[in-house]
Design a protein around this motif. Structure first.
Motif, PDB file in Angstrom:
ATOM      1  N   CYS A  30       0.851  -1.185   0.000  1.00 51.05           N
ATOM      2  CA  CYS A  30       0.000   0.000   0.000  1.00 51.05           C
ATOM      3  C   CYS A  30       0.890   1.238   0.000  1.00 51.05           C
ATOM      4  N   LEU A  31       0.717   2.074  -1.009  1.00 51.92           N
ATOM      5  CA  LEU A  31       1.501   3.305  -1.146  1.00 51.92           C
ATOM      6  C   LEU A  31       0.615   4.520  -0.967  1.00 51.92           C
ATOM      7  N   CYS A  47       4.677  -0.489 -13.792  1.00 51.10           N
ATOM      8  CA  CYS A  47       6.079  -0.748 -13.456  1.00 51.10           C
ATOM      9  C   CYS A  47       6.217  -1.696 -12.280  1.00 51.10           C
ATOM     10  N   PHE A  48       5.337  -1.590 -11.304  1.00 47.31           N
ATOM     11  CA  PHE A  48       5.435  -2.451 -10.126  1.00 47.31           C
ATOM     12  C   PHE A  48       5.341  -3.916 -10.512  1.00 47.31           C
ATOM     13  N   THR A  55      10.584 -11.736  -7.500  1.00 45.89           N
ATOM     14  CA  THR A  55      10.998 -11.235  -6.190  1.00 45.89           C
ATOM     15  C   THR A  55       9.994 -11.743  -5.157  1.00 45.89           C
ATOM     16  N   ILE A  56      10.235 -11.400  -3.921  1.00 45.66           N
ATOM     17  CA  ILE A  56       9.318 -11.765  -2.836  1.00 45.66           C
ATOM     18  C   ILE A  56       7.929 -11.157  -3.038  1.00 45.66           C
ATOM     19  N   ALA A  57       7.834 -10.127  -3.865  1.00 41.71           N
ATOM     20  CA  ALA A  57       6.562  -9.445  -4.114  1.00 41.71           C
ATOM     21  C   ALA A  57       5.891  -9.861  -5.422  1.00 41.71           C
ATOM     22  N   GLN A  58       6.370 -10.923  -6.049  1.00 41.61           N
ATOM     23  CA  GLN A  58       5.751 -11.359  -7.304  1.00 41.61           C
ATOM     24  C   GLN A  58       4.277 -11.666  -7.083  1.00 41.61           C
ATOM     25  N   LEU A  62      -0.708  -3.858  -5.803  1.00 39.34           N
ATOM     26  CA  LEU A  62      -0.236  -2.523  -5.455  1.00 39.34           C
ATOM     27  C   LEU A  62      -1.468  -1.658  -5.238  1.00 39.34           C
ATOM     28  N   GLU A  63      -1.661  -1.218  -3.995  1.00 38.59           N
ATOM     29  CA  GLU A  63      -2.784  -0.356  -3.656  1.00 38.59           C
ATOM     30  C   GLU A  63      -2.242   1.059  -3.495  1.00 38.59           C
TER      31      GLU A  63
END
Length: 113
Positions: A30-31, A47-48, A55-58, A62-63
Motif C-alpha cells: 500500500c503506497l 512498473c510495479f 521477487t518476494i513481491a511477485q 499494489l494499492e
C-alpha cells in the motif's frame, strides 16, 4: 519513466523488511502518493508488476492511496488544499502559497505471509 526506478526502490524496501521481520511473501503493498509528487499512479501500477517479477513481491497487489496537495496561504493565513502547484488560493485568490504537503510518496503498509 522515473516510476520504474521508484518501483525498484519499493522492492528494495520490501526485501529489507522481509529480512528484518522474516516473512516469506508479500501479498499487497500500500503506497501513499501525494498529488504534487509528480508520480503517475497508472505508471506505478504497470512498473510495479514488471519490477516485482521473480521477487518476494511477485503477484502482489499494489494499492495506491492518493493524498491531496496542501499549502499555507500567506495572504489569508489558511491551510488550503491544492490540486497543482502555482494555482491560486481557493479561499482568497492569492498566489502566495507555500506547499506543506502532497509531495511525498511512501510505503504505508505491507500485507505479508
Amino acid at each position: 519513466m522515473h516510476e520504474m526506478a521508484l518501483c525498484e526502490g519499493i522492492i528494495g524496501i520490501v526485501e529489507e523488511e522481509a529480512r528484518k521481520r522474516s516473512f516469506l511473501r508479500v501479498k499487497a503493498v500500500c503506497l501513499e502518493i501525494g498529488a504534487l509528487s509528480h508520480v503517475a499512479p497508472d505508471a506505478m501500477q504497470f512498473c510495479f508488476e514488471a519490477v516485482a517479477a521473480r521477487t518476494i513481491a511477485q503477484g502482489a497487489r499494489l494499492e495506491i492511496i492518493a493524498t491531496p496537495g496542501t499549502a499555507w496561504c500567506m495572504a489569508c493565513s489558511q491551510n488550503v488544499e491544492i490540486k497543482q502547484r502555482y494555482e491560486p488560493c481557493p479561499s482568497c485568490g492569492s498566489y502566495q502559497l507555500q506547499v506543506t504537503g502532497g509531495e511525498e510518496m511512501r510505503v504505508k503498509e505491507l500485507e505479508v505471509d
